[in-house]
Design a protein around this motif. Structure first.
Motif, mmCIF file in Angstrom:
data_model
loop_
_atom_site.group_PDB
_atom_site.id
_atom_site.type_symbol
_atom_site.label_atom_id
_atom_site.label_comp_id
_atom_site.label_asym_id
_atom_site.label_seq_id
_atom_site.Cartn_x
_atom_site.Cartn_y
_atom_site.Cartn_z
ATOM 1 N N ALA A 182 -3.880 1.803 4.419
ATOM 2 C CA ALA A 182 -5.291 1.886 4.789
ATOM 3 C C ALA A 182 -5.447 2.503 6.160
ATOM 4 O O ALA A 182 -4.477 2.757 6.878
ATOM 5 C CB ALA A 182 -5.922 0.493 4.732
ATOM 6 N N ARG A 183 -6.689 2.709 6.560
ATOM 7 C CA ARG A 183 -6.956 3.301 7.858
ATOM 8 C C ARG A 183 -6.642 2.335 8.994
ATOM 9 O O ARG A 183 -6.131 2.731 10.033
ATOM 10 C CB ARG A 183 -8.410 3.732 7.936
ATOM 11 N N THR A 184 -7.004 1.076 8.835
ATOM 12 C CA THR A 184 -6.773 0.078 9.887
ATOM 13 C C THR A 184 -6.120 -1.153 9.275
ATOM 14 O O THR A 184 -6.293 -1.440 8.092
ATOM 15 C CB THR A 184 -8.101 -0.342 10.543
ATOM 16 N N PRO A 185 -5.334 -1.914 10.090
ATOM 17 C CA PRO A 185 -4.685 -3.124 9.568
ATOM 18 C C PRO A 185 -5.649 -4.263 9.287
ATOM 19 O O PRO A 185 -5.261 -5.261 8.683
ATOM 20 C CB PRO A 185 -3.705 -3.506 10.677
ATOM 21 N N ARG A 219 -2.626 -1.827 17.315
ATOM 22 C CA ARG A 219 -2.655 -2.838 16.260
ATOM 23 C C ARG A 219 -1.583 -2.565 15.212
ATOM 24 O O ARG A 219 -0.951 -3.489 14.699
ATOM 25 C CB ARG A 219 -4.039 -2.860 15.616
ATOM 26 N N GLU A 220 -1.361 -1.287 14.903
ATOM 27 C CA GLU A 220 -0.297 -0.970 13.951
ATOM 28 C C GLU A 220 1.078 -1.331 14.521
ATOM 29 O O GLU A 220 1.945 -1.821 13.800
ATOM 30 C CB GLU A 220 -0.356 0.513 13.592
ATOM 31 N N SER A 221 1.254 -1.088 15.805
ATOM 32 C CA SER A 221 2.527 -1.463 16.441
ATOM 33 C C SER A 221 2.718 -2.976 16.412
ATOM 34 O O SER A 221 3.834 -3.472 16.231
ATOM 35 C CB SER A 221 2.572 -0.959 17.887
ATOM 36 N N ALA A 222 1.633 -3.706 16.579
ATOM 37 C CA ALA A 222 1.737 -5.163 16.543
ATOM 38 C C ALA A 222 2.133 -5.648 15.154
ATOM 39 O O ALA A 222 2.968 -6.551 15.010
ATOM 40 C CB ALA A 222 0.405 -5.783 16.962
ATOM 41 N N VAL A 223 1.536 -5.047 14.121
ATOM 42 C CA VAL A 223 1.910 -5.438 12.764
ATOM 43 C C VAL A 223 3.369 -5.097 12.496
ATOM 44 O O VAL A 223 4.105 -5.883 11.882
ATOM 45 C CB VAL A 223 0.974 -4.751 11.740
ATOM 46 N N ALA A 224 3.803 -3.915 12.949
ATOM 47 C CA ALA A 224 5.206 -3.534 12.771
ATOM 48 C C ALA A 224 6.131 -4.501 13.494
ATOM 49 O O ALA A 224 7.201 -4.870 12.983
ATOM 50 C CB ALA A 224 5.418 -2.108 13.272
ATOM 51 N N ALA A 225 5.755 -4.944 14.698
ATOM 52 C CA ALA A 225 6.574 -5.907 15.429
ATOM 53 C C ALA A 225 6.638 -7.237 14.693
ATOM 54 O O ALA A 225 7.702 -7.882 14.618
ATOM 55 C CB ALA A 225 6.014 -6.093 16.834
ATOM 56 N N ALA A 226 5.500 -7.685 14.149
ATOM 57 C CA ALA A 226 5.497 -8.946 13.402
ATOM 58 C C ALA A 226 6.358 -8.843 12.148
ATOM 59 O O ALA A 226 7.096 -9.777 11.798
ATOM 60 C CB ALA A 226 4.061 -9.319 13.031
ATOM 61 N N TRP A 227 6.287 -7.726 11.448
ATOM 62 C CA TRP A 227 7.100 -7.546 10.249
ATOM 63 C C TRP A 227 8.587 -7.480 10.594
ATOM 64 O O TRP A 227 9.436 -8.038 9.885
ATOM 65 C CB TRP A 227 6.653 -6.282 9.528
ATOM 66 N N ALA A 228 8.934 -6.798 11.713
ATOM 67 C CA ALA A 228 10.327 -6.748 12.151
ATOM 68 C C ALA A 228 10.819 -8.136 12.544
ATOM 69 O O ALA A 228 11.975 -8.502 12.288
ATOM 70 C CB ALA A 228 10.469 -5.777 13.315
#
Length: 813
Positions: free
Chosen positions: A743-746, A681-690
């Motif tokens: 935070a701990r989770t997105p 999930r963190e990788s997905a958020v990073a991909a969306a932000w990129a």
């Protein structure tokens, strides 16, 4: 000391390109030694600040000592110091080297004389490069001596210089320029590497000097890449390519043209080597030997014989008979024969022209082979004849003497092409043509008189120790020395025939070879040149002015229709069948001196053969435009692929339910599964932000380095007037990024794909249509990544330049 080292490295890099000229590598190590000697003296001169005028003489003396030690050390004092005997020995070796260069064709053996010449020349180039770069501080001018060295293999080598060799040589020259720049910069302090932000930020101010520091390297590397890639990528757009020296596109496999040797220029050197391998074997339906022609040279410009030819798509030999032999009357008696030819597999390189008896009426062979209608040469841009077997049917004319004597004048198109001579042709040659022929004779009788002038009455001798066929060389051969080999004999008779008004050209190929158990073998010693003369109604006929047998070219034979002792049939007409001499005394003699194959398989980049594929010029231009457009779409395709990959990443993560706190879960999941889901999930958020970052870059919008995700969301919504849905979507994306960071989770990502889609639409609506088209076709984010990749490569070279072999001693202040 950086410049002397760079100068030596550049000379060595360019010297590597000499490899096609030699057999073996002994020459390279000797040349490497002389480069090291010159570089060493240059480094010492810079280290101890010797006067600039003193270093080049010292280098020349060092080169002399080095050559003495390597080549005539047994005659020098203690093997190093030159003596009178060693100087004479070097002079003798130089003379031998010059003689060997005249005798051999590339690749030449690495004998002592040739190696000495090469080593001395490379040493002089190294001294000159060091003088310009290190002493005179004119680094750009070092390109002139380096280019002079590079053009030697480009002009002489039997094959084109490989692309990697060009890259190495160009990098050597760029190294000299870079070293010169570094020397100048170090006077102002130590160079510092430029550090760059890992993602898109606002453009750097124009005052940033980091880009300027790297501009020279960027230009240099870009020039090398373009020089290598563009000729390979861009299609050939010649609307009407012709067959002439100085034009072409390399080997042309798969293209519309090929390159072949300049046959007559290289013939003497190729005849000189002692190899005598089998080129091909053939059998004929009548068991008679036949000359096998490769090339037909029709243009004499006073300096060299060249040729013009053209193939047409409708003339493929696999689709029907060959074009009719030019000038041959259908009512003329002919002898039809079939010849089966097997080309050896040991020939080096491609064989793009077929060795054929003349005139061929049908050829059965595999592949795409085209004839030239005017000369009946057969060639291919797609296939090689090496190892092929093919069958040739010929319709050989059998004219009588009376037919040839009564031949009418050639048509204007033949005379216009095959009677051309340079205006500055020496008058002695024109006078000689009329002196050796009788007035009132027919053209056929004059041709016989010319042949007998060379073979009997003129006092000519056969020797390979001559060269050239240009104006001065022809004058020397015809008027004074009268010593030469087949090149001079064929070229001279063709010139004299044209002076007399007889259309003539020069053929290059092989003689009939030698008979072994019913099979004819053609070897490299059978390479030959001969003239062909035109007689209306009969066409082109071979003549043989070169001495034959043991006193000349051993495997050459005199045509039956040119002999005074021909068998007659009730008059002066020559018989239609060969005399007994053609199968007995005139069989090829293998006792001739050392000769070498004409090697038609080798590409000297000289003569291109054009093939008309029947494709309209507009279609060719259209194909070229389509290729260019496809190349221009590559950045857009890369951006689309990256966007699709990111979309898959955050779409999968959005399908996962948000993990519950451990105390609230009914069935607590294993720690490893929870950690893996959180990372995904963190990788997905990073991909969306990129992806959002790249979208801002593509639409020309900047993200300030100091902006937090929440501040960026607020600014974009206010600056570009987002609606409520787009503003809320941007706020949710910013919240997910902050939770990922702090935070701990997105949190819940179920709406992430849709939110990103709404924000992209809002950003696109805020810019012009041209900006949207550019973002799709030439996205700046992709171009910036390519730029950063090149910059990292240049930074790597900077780090190499900052390496020090030893740390400088610290000084106490």
């Amino acid at each position: 000391m950086r410049l002397p080292l760079a100068s030596g490295a550049a000379t060595g890099a360019v010297a590597i390109a000499l490899y096609p000229l030699f057999e073996g590598g002994a020459w390279f190590w000797t040349c490497l030694g002389v480069i090291l000697v010159v570089t060493g003296i240059g480094v010492l001169g810079s280290r101890y600040t010797l006067p600039d005028w003193l270093v080049p003489p010292a280098q020349l003396v060092a080169v002399w000592i080095y050559l003495t030690a390597v080549f005539t050390g047994d005659k020098a004092w203690i093997g190093l110091v030159p003596t009178k005997e060693s100087v004479l020995g070097l002079a003798k070796l130089l003379g031998t080297g010059f003689a060997d260069i005249q005798r051999f064709a590339a690749p030449v053996p690495s004998d002592t004389g040739i190696t000495l010449l090469t080593c001395g020349g490379v040493g002089l180039i190294a001294v000159l490069v060091d003088l310009l770069a290190s002493r005179l501080r004119r680094a750009a001018l070092t390109g002139l001596p380096l280019l002079a060295l590079f053009t030697v293999p480009a002009a002489v080598a039997s094959e084109p210089i490989a692309g990697p060799m060009f890259v190495i040589a160009a990098l050597g020259y760029l190294g000299v320029l870079a070293a010169d720049g570094r020397e100048r910069i170090t006077h102002w302090g130590r160079a510092v590497l430029v550090r760059r932000a890992p993602s898109f930020v606002a453009p750097r101010p124009a005052s940033d000097a980091g880009a300027l520091r790297l501009s020279g390297k960027r230009i240099g590397f870009a020039a090398i890449v373009l020089a290598i890639l563009l000729p390979a990528l861009l299609p050939t757009l010649e609307p009407n390519p012709l067959f002439g020296f100085g034009v072409g596109n390399g080997k042309g496999k798969g293209g519309s043209s090929i390159s072949i040797p300049n046959p007559i220029v290289n013939l003497r050197g190729q005849l000189s080597l002692p190899t005598n391998s089998t080129v091909l074997t053939y059998t004929g339906s009548d068991s008679f030997p036949r000359y096998l022609r490769l090339y037909s040279l029709d243009i004499f410009d006073g300096e060299q014989w060249t040729m013009t030819a053209r193939g047409r798509s409708e003339d493929r030999v696999s689709e029907g008979p060959m074009p009719a032999a030019p000038g041959q009357n259908m009512s003329l008696p002919v002898t039809e024969a079939t010849t089966k030819i097997q080309v050896s597999e040991q020939i080096r390189g491609p064989l793009e022209f077929l060795p054929l008896p003349y005139p061929a009426s049908r050829i059965r062979i595999e592949g795409d082979w085209r004839p030239d209608r005017d000369t009946l040469m057969v060639f291919s841009t797609q296939d090689s004849a090496v190892g092929l077997a093919y069958e040739v049917t010929t319709r050989e004319p059998q004219p009588t003497a009376e037919t040839l004597k009564a031949a009418p004048p050639a048509p204007p198109e033949i005379n216009e092409r095959y009677l051309q001579l340079p205006e500055n042709l020496p008058s002695e040659i024109r006078d000689l043509a009329r002196q050796v022929t009788q007035r009132g004779s027919s053209r056929y009788e004059q041709a016989i008189q010319l042949q007998e002038f060379f073979t009997k009455e003129g006092g000519f001798t056969y020797s390979l120790a001559t060269q050239g066929h240009n104006g001065p060389a022809l004058t020397e051969f015809l008027i004074r020395s009268r010593t030469g080999y087949c090149e001079q004999f064929a070229a001279s008779m063709a010139v004299l025939a044209r002076i007399l008004g007889i259309p003539a050209r020069v053929a290059i190929g092989y003689t009939g070879g030698s008979n072994a158990s019913g099979e004819w073998k053609v070897r490299t010693h059978d390479s030959h040149a001969w003239p062909e003369l035109y007689f209306e109604g009969t066409g082109w006929l071979r003549f043989e002015p070169t001495p034959t047998g043991g006193a000349g070219q051993g495997s050459a034979t005199v045509p039956i229709y040119t002999r005074p002792e021909v068998v007659t049939t009730g008059g002066d007409e020559p018989a239609a069948t060969p005399t007994s001499n053609s199968t007995g005394a005139d069989l090829p003699n293998q006792s001739a001196g050392n000769r070498r194959d004409l090697m038609p398989d080798r590409d000297f980049g000289g003569v291109p053969v054009a093939v008309d594929e029947g494709v309209p010029v507009a279609l060719r231009i259209g194909v070229g435009v389509v290729v260019v457009l496809l190349i221009a779409l590559i950045p857009g395709l890369l951006r689309w692929e990256l966007r699709a990959r990111r979309r898959r990443s955050y779409a999968r993560a959005a399908e996962d339910p948000a993990p519950l706190p451990h105390e609230e879960a009914v069935t607590p999941e294993p720690t490893g599964i929870v950690a893996a889901r959180t990372d995904r999930r963190e990788s997905a958020v990073a991909a969306a932000w990129a992806e959002l970052d790249d979208a801002l870059c593509d639409y020309g919008m900047s993200r300030q380095p100091s902006e937090s995700p929440r501040a960026l969301a607020r600014r974009l919504a206010e600056q570009y007037a987002f609606d409520e849905e787009a503003s809320a979507a941007m706020a949710r994306i910013a919240t997910a990024v902050e939770r990922m960071l702090f935070a701990r989770t997105p949190g819940d990502l179920g709406s992430l794909p849709g939110d990103l889609r709404r924000v992209r639409r809002a950003l696109a609506a805020a810019v012009t249509r041209g900006r949207r088209i550019r973002a799709a076709l030439l996205p700046p984010s992709t171009l910036l990544r390519a730029r950063r990749l090149g910059t990292r490569m240049l930074d790597g070279f900077d780090r190499l330049e900052n390496l020090r072999l030893r740390r400088p001693a610290r000084r106490d202040v």
